[in-house]
Design a protein around this motif. Structure first.
Motif, PDB file in Angstrom:
ATOM      1  N   GLY A 223     -32.125 -11.738   4.142  1.00  0.00           N
ATOM      2  CA  GLY A 223     -32.764 -10.321   4.449  1.00  0.00           C
ATOM      3  C   GLY A 223     -32.177  -9.527   5.330  1.00  0.00           C
ATOM      4  N   GLY A 224     -32.275 -10.179   6.394  1.00  0.00           N
ATOM      5  CA  GLY A 224     -31.466  -9.796   7.865  1.00  0.00           C
ATOM      6  C   GLY A 224     -30.033  -9.678   7.906  1.00  0.00           C
ATOM      7  N   THR A 225     -29.453 -10.147   6.745  1.00  0.00           N
ATOM      8  CA  THR A 225     -27.719  -9.909   6.495  1.00  0.00           C
ATOM      9  C   THR A 225     -27.899  -8.461   5.988  1.00  0.00           C
ATOM     10  OG1 THR A 225     -27.304 -11.636   5.154  1.00  0.00           O
ATOM     11  CG2 THR A 225     -26.978 -12.268   7.466  1.00  0.00           C
ATOM     12  N   ALA A 226     -28.479  -8.826   4.595  1.00  0.00           N
ATOM     13  CA  ALA A 226     -27.976  -7.789   4.045  1.00  0.00           C
ATOM     14  C   ALA A 226     -28.915  -6.397   4.362  1.00  0.00           C
ATOM     15  CB  ALA A 226     -29.603  -7.918   2.362  1.00  0.00           C
ATOM     16  N   MET A 227     -29.711  -6.071   5.185  1.00  0.00           N
ATOM     17  CA  MET A 227     -30.636  -5.129   6.071  1.00  0.00           C
ATOM     18  C   MET A 227     -28.662  -4.338   7.136  1.00  0.00           C
ATOM     19  SD  MET A 227     -32.340  -2.201   6.011  1.00  0.00           S
ATOM     20  CE  MET A 227     -32.887  -1.410   7.213  1.00  0.00           C
ATOM     21  N   TRP A 228     -28.528  -5.846   8.557  1.00  0.00           N
ATOM     22  CA  TRP A 228     -27.785  -4.912   9.128  1.00  0.00           C
ATOM     23  C   TRP A 228     -26.655  -5.522   9.134  1.00  0.00           C
ATOM     24  CZ3 TRP A 228     -30.585  -1.795  12.374  1.00  0.00           C
ATOM     25  CH2 TRP A 228     -31.642  -1.838  12.112  1.00  0.00           C
ATOM     26  N   LEU A 229     -26.162  -6.497   8.196  1.00  0.00           N
ATOM     27  CA  LEU A 229     -24.375  -6.580   8.322  1.00  0.00           C
ATOM     28  C   LEU A 229     -23.645  -5.538   8.591  1.00  0.00           C
ATOM     29  CD1 LEU A 229     -22.692  -8.824   8.646  1.00  0.00           C
ATOM     30  CD2 LEU A 229     -22.813  -9.165   5.990  1.00  0.00           C
ATOM     31  N   PRO A 230     -24.777  -4.171   7.335  1.00  0.00           N
ATOM     32  CA  PRO A 230     -23.512  -3.050   7.119  1.00  0.00           C
ATOM     33  C   PRO A 230     -23.528  -2.218   8.492  1.00  0.00           C
ATOM     34  CG  PRO A 230     -24.987  -2.811   5.765  1.00  0.00           C
ATOM     35  CD  PRO A 230     -25.358  -4.017   6.117  1.00  0.00           C
ATOM     36  N   THR A 231     -24.646  -2.338   9.459  1.00  0.00           N
ATOM     37  CA  THR A 231     -24.377  -1.951  10.727  1.00  0.00           C
ATOM     38  C   THR A 231     -23.995  -2.193  11.642  1.00  0.00           C
ATOM     39  OG1 THR A 231     -27.036  -1.065   9.959  1.00  0.00           O
ATOM     40  CG2 THR A 231     -25.857  -0.506  12.582  1.00  0.00           C
ATOM     41  N   TYR A 232     -23.688  -3.779  11.807  1.00  0.00           N
ATOM     42  CA  TYR A 232     -22.834  -4.425  12.385  1.00  0.00           C
ATOM     43  C   TYR A 232     -21.317  -4.609  12.240  1.00  0.00           C
ATOM     44  CZ  TYR A 232     -21.496  -9.268  14.546  1.00  0.00           C
ATOM     45  OH  TYR A 232     -20.906 -10.407  15.535  1.00  0.00           O
ATOM     46  N   LEU A 233     -21.582  -4.677  11.215  1.00  0.00           N
ATOM     47  CA  LEU A 233     -19.579  -4.363  10.740  1.00  0.00           C
ATOM     48  C   LEU A 233     -19.428  -2.765  11.714  1.00  0.00           C
ATOM     49  CD1 LEU A 233     -19.673  -5.672   7.460  1.00  0.00           C
ATOM     50  CD2 LEU A 233     -19.090  -6.723   9.229  1.00  0.00           C
ATOM     51  N   ILE A 234     -20.269  -2.054  11.798  1.00  0.00           N
ATOM     52  CA  ILE A 234     -19.754  -0.371  11.652  1.00  0.00           C
ATOM     53  C   ILE A 234     -19.943  -0.421  13.653  1.00  0.00           C
ATOM     54  CG2 ILE A 234     -20.186   1.982  12.213  1.00  0.00           C
ATOM     55  CD1 ILE A 234     -20.997   1.568   8.941  1.00  0.00           C
ATOM     56  N   THR A 235     -20.621  -0.732  14.483  1.00  0.00           N
ATOM     57  CA  THR A 235     -21.524  -0.640  15.748  1.00  0.00           C
ATOM     58  C   THR A 235     -20.260  -1.810  16.453  1.00  0.00           C
ATOM     59  OG1 THR A 235     -23.960  -2.019  15.036  1.00  0.00           O
ATOM     60  CG2 THR A 235     -23.335   0.993  14.389  1.00  0.00           C
ATOM     61  N   ASP A 236     -20.204  -2.955  15.830  1.00  0.00           N
ATOM     62  CA  ASP A 236     -20.072  -4.277  16.807  1.00  0.00           C
ATOM     63  C   ASP A 236     -18.737  -4.776  16.879  1.00  0.00           C
ATOM     64  OD1 ASP A 236     -22.849  -3.883  17.647  1.00  0.00           O
ATOM     65  OD2 ASP A 236     -22.980  -6.238  17.574  1.00  0.00           O
ATOM     66  N   LYS A 237     -18.390  -4.243  14.873  1.00  0.00           N
ATOM     67  CA  LYS A 237     -17.165  -4.863  14.962  1.00  0.00           C
ATOM     68  C   LYS A 237     -15.954  -3.548  15.020  1.00  0.00           C
ATOM     69  CE  LYS A 237     -18.097  -9.194  14.713  1.00  0.00           C
ATOM     70  NZ  LYS A 237     -17.752 -10.053  15.621  1.00  0.00           N
ATOM     71  N   GLY A 238     -16.287  -2.681  14.795  1.00  0.00           N
ATOM     72  CA  GLY A 238     -15.503  -1.254  15.013  1.00  0.00           C
ATOM     73  C   GLY A 238     -15.105  -0.721  13.449  1.00  0.00           C
ATOM     74  N   MET A 239     -16.012  -1.120  11.660  1.00  0.00           N
ATOM     75  CA  MET A 239     -15.067  -0.659  11.118  1.00  0.00           C
ATOM     76  C   MET A 239     -15.522   0.683  10.784  1.00  0.00           C
ATOM     77  SD  MET A 239     -15.563  -3.934   8.580  1.00  0.00           S
ATOM     78  CE  MET A 239     -14.703  -5.662   8.698  1.00  0.00           C
ATOM     79  N   SER A 240     -14.771   0.829   9.940  1.00  0.00           N
ATOM     80  CA  SER A 240     -15.105   2.027   9.273  1.00  0.00           C
ATOM     81  C   SER A 240     -16.606   2.102   8.251  1.00  0.00           C
ATOM     82  CB  SER A 240     -14.305   3.268   8.884  1.00  0.00           C
ATOM     83  OG  SER A 240     -14.013   2.696   7.797  1.00  0.00           O
ATOM     84  N   LEU A 241     -17.437   3.005   7.682  1.00  0.00           N
ATOM     85  CA  LEU A 241     -18.322   3.059   6.456  1.00  0.00           C
ATOM     86  C   LEU A 241     -17.838   2.289   5.275  1.00  0.00           C
ATOM     87  CD1 LEU A 241     -20.438   3.048   5.653  1.00  0.00           C
ATOM     88  CD2 LEU A 241     -21.045   5.262   5.076  1.00  0.00           C
ATOM     89  N   GLN A 242     -16.286   2.880   4.954  1.00  0.00           N
ATOM     90  CA  GLN A 242     -15.282   2.420   4.794  1.00  0.00           C
ATOM     91  C   GLN A 242     -15.065   1.018   4.135  1.00  0.00           C
ATOM     92  OE1 GLN A 242     -15.233   5.349   5.867  1.00  0.00           O
ATOM     93  NE2 GLN A 242     -15.847   6.370   3.815  1.00  0.00           N
ATOM     94  N   ALA A 243     -14.636   1.178   5.258  1.00  0.00           N
ATOM     95  CA  ALA A 243     -14.118  -0.579   5.758  1.00  0.00           C
ATOM     96  C   ALA A 243     -15.391  -1.416   5.420  1.00  0.00           C
ATOM     97  CB  ALA A 243     -13.447  -0.363   6.823  1.00  0.00           C
ATOM     98  N   ALA A 244     -16.510  -0.741   5.675  1.00  0.00           N
ATOM     99  CA  ALA A 244     -17.131  -2.272   5.550  1.00  0.00           C
ATOM    100  C   ALA A 244     -18.475  -2.352   4.581  1.00  0.00           C
ATOM    101  CB  ALA A 244     -18.971  -1.532   6.763  1.00  0.00           C
ATOM    102  N   GLY A 245     -17.863  -0.692   3.429  1.00  0.00           N
ATOM    103  CA  GLY A 245     -17.985  -1.015   1.958  1.00  0.00           C
ATOM    104  C   GLY A 245     -17.772  -1.776   1.093  1.00  0.00           C
ATOM    105  N   LEU A 246     -16.373  -2.337   1.327  1.00  0.00           N
ATOM    106  CA  LEU A 246     -15.227  -3.091   1.183  1.00  0.00           C
ATOM    107  C   LEU A 246     -15.560  -4.824   1.457  1.00  0.00           C
ATOM    108  CD1 LEU A 246     -11.963  -1.328   1.417  1.00  0.00           C
ATOM    109  CD2 LEU A 246     -13.278  -1.738  -1.164  1.00  0.00           C
ATOM    110  N   VAL A 247     -16.012  -4.405   2.121  1.00  0.00           N
ATOM    111  CA  VAL A 247     -16.437  -5.844   3.251  1.00  0.00           C
ATOM    112  C   VAL A 247     -17.406  -6.398   1.691  1.00  0.00           C
ATOM    113  CG1 VAL A 247     -17.044  -7.305   5.032  1.00  0.00           C
ATOM    114  CG2 VAL A 247     -14.879  -5.815   4.929  1.00  0.00           C
ATOM    115  N   LEU A 248     -18.036  -5.927   2.032  1.00  0.00           N
ATOM    116  CA  LEU A 248     -19.706  -5.933   1.349  1.00  0.00           C
ATOM    117  C   LEU A 248     -19.540  -5.869   0.421  1.00  0.00           C
ATOM    118  CD1 LEU A 248     -22.117  -3.288   3.684  1.00  0.00           C
ATOM    119  CD2 LEU A 248     -22.191  -6.035   3.920  1.00  0.00           C
TER     120      LEU A 248
END
Length: 398
Positions: A223-248
């Motif tokens: 649950g923690g990763t499902a909710m916060w992983l998209p935001t983590y990849l964007i805010t902490d790792k500097g990914m775009s929404l599109q790139a984070a979406g592909l990773v997920l």
């Protein structure tokens, strides 16, 4: 009969997928929702906390209702409510109303979980229950592949609110199809309500509590990763929404067969605890490595492997107490297990959001989740000594 059971299993999965779209869609589009409404990270986490709190509170009642009134009836009510609240999330204008909508959604989502697993299990032989449970989740969450792949592309021209309208319309269509389809021969109700004195006997069983402890950790991580992983990849790792979406999407693509594979291995070799323990070791390791990784390629691999592993032991973990304590109480036992799982999810949802607000990073939260995996491994040791326990006769339950 086989084709009929397969068709019904497919309809159950489609209904389950509508829940997945509504829940995962909030996590994926949370950066956009947070910006539109002007929310902090802690406030954003309240969406998941609200729905998870009511979802957790209703797990045991939902399982009891499935045993008492029939799994299909309860599952249909849950599917209707989930998609009506998805419709509400698309239309309601303010944070307060959206938060209330998600709290109500959690109640209806609970009416889909244990009843859905009971329905899916009826389409398979008794010795393939872990496989059935794995398929229920695996195929139900394949919609996340399409969401994470197409969602970032469609959200630009359509907006996140219109996408939720589409999710709700699809879910209601699946609901009508399942409602109009009669049950396959030989798959009628095989559970019954737990009497209060039987419930008291059930909850005294140590294996139920040991599995509940592992469930706490399972959904805390998932649950923690499902909710916060998209935001983590964007805010902490500097990914775009599109790139984070592909990773997920890569993670979702792997997590779908993971549920089936874990259940199949546990059933085929009768080694459910080995599946659980191995998964927990590797999950803790990938969480630590995700914190350290910086390159998109490394994150893609680590997230995909992590999402594969967090799903692979779902079926075996739910199956162990049911096999030990009696299939006739499957709804209630599954509800009890998932109640503690969702308490774990509540803990991690708040923890990760608060860690980000207080420390400016999600890293501390990920470290704690890795430590919790180590505790769950210790709980699995006594479970392994009890997996040979025979089914509890009804006379003993009384």
């Amino acid at each position: 009969m086989r084709s009929s059971r397969g068709f019904i299993a497919g309809l159950i999965v489609l209904c389950q997928s509508s829940q997945s779209l509504a829940y995962a869609g909030i996590a994926l589009f949370l950066p956009l929702i947070r910006t539109e409404l002007g929310l902090t990270f802690t406030e954003s986490g309240l969406f998941a906390i609200a729905t998870t709190a009511t979802y957790a509170a209703m797990q045991i009642p939902a399982g009891y209702l499935a045993d008492r009134f029939g799994a299909k009836r309860v599952f249909l009510i849950g599917t209707l409510g989930v998609n009506l609240t998805a419709l509400g999330f698309a239309l309601l204008p303010t944070f307060g109303w959206l938060l209330l909508d998600q709290a109500v959604s959690g109640i209806f989502r609970s009416l889909m979980f244990a009843p859905g697993m009971v329905l899916m299990s009826r389409q398979f032989p008794p010795d393939r229950r872990a496989t059935a449970i794995g398929l229920f989740v695996a195929l139900g969450f394949t919609s996340n592949i399409f969401l994470n792949t197409l969602g970032p592309v469609l959200v630009g021209p359509l907006g996140w609110r219109n996408l939720f309208l589409i999710f709700a319309a699809m879910g209601l269509l699946f609901l009508v199809l399942f409602w109009k389809t009669p049950e396959a021969p030989g798959t009628g109700q095989d559970t019954r309500p737990v009497r209060f004195h039987e419930l008291a006997a059930l909850i005294r069983k140590r294996i139920l509590w040991l599995c509940a402890g592992i469930q706490f950790v399972r959904l805390a991580v998932t649950g923690g990763t499902a909710m916060w992983l998209p935001t983590y990849l964007i805010t902490d790792k500097g990914m775009s929404l599109q790139a984070a979406g592909l990773v997920l999407a890569a993670g979702a693509l792997l997590s779908a067969p993971a549920n089936f594979l874990g259940g199949y291995i546990a059933d085929r070799f009768n080694r459910p605890v080995a599946v659980i323990s191995t998964a927990l070791v590797l999950i803790g390791g990938t969480l630590l490595l995700i914190v350290q990784a910086q390159s998109p390629a490394a994150l893609l691999v680590l997230v995909a492997v992590n999402q594969f592993l967090v799903q692979i032991y779902f079926g075996p973990l739910f199956d162990i107490p049911v096999r030990a304590l009696g299939r006739e109480f499957a709804g209630t036992i599954s509800g009890f297990s998932n109640f503690w799982a969702n308490i774990g999810a509540l803990f991690s949802l708040y923890l990760l959001g608060s860690a980000k607000d207080l420390l400016g990073s999600f890293d501390a939260g990920f470290f704690l989740l890795a430590g919790m995996c180590a505790v769950a491994i210790l709980l699995a040791v006594p479970v392994s000594r009890r997996t040979t326990t025979t089914v509890m006769p009804a006379s003993n339950a009384r």
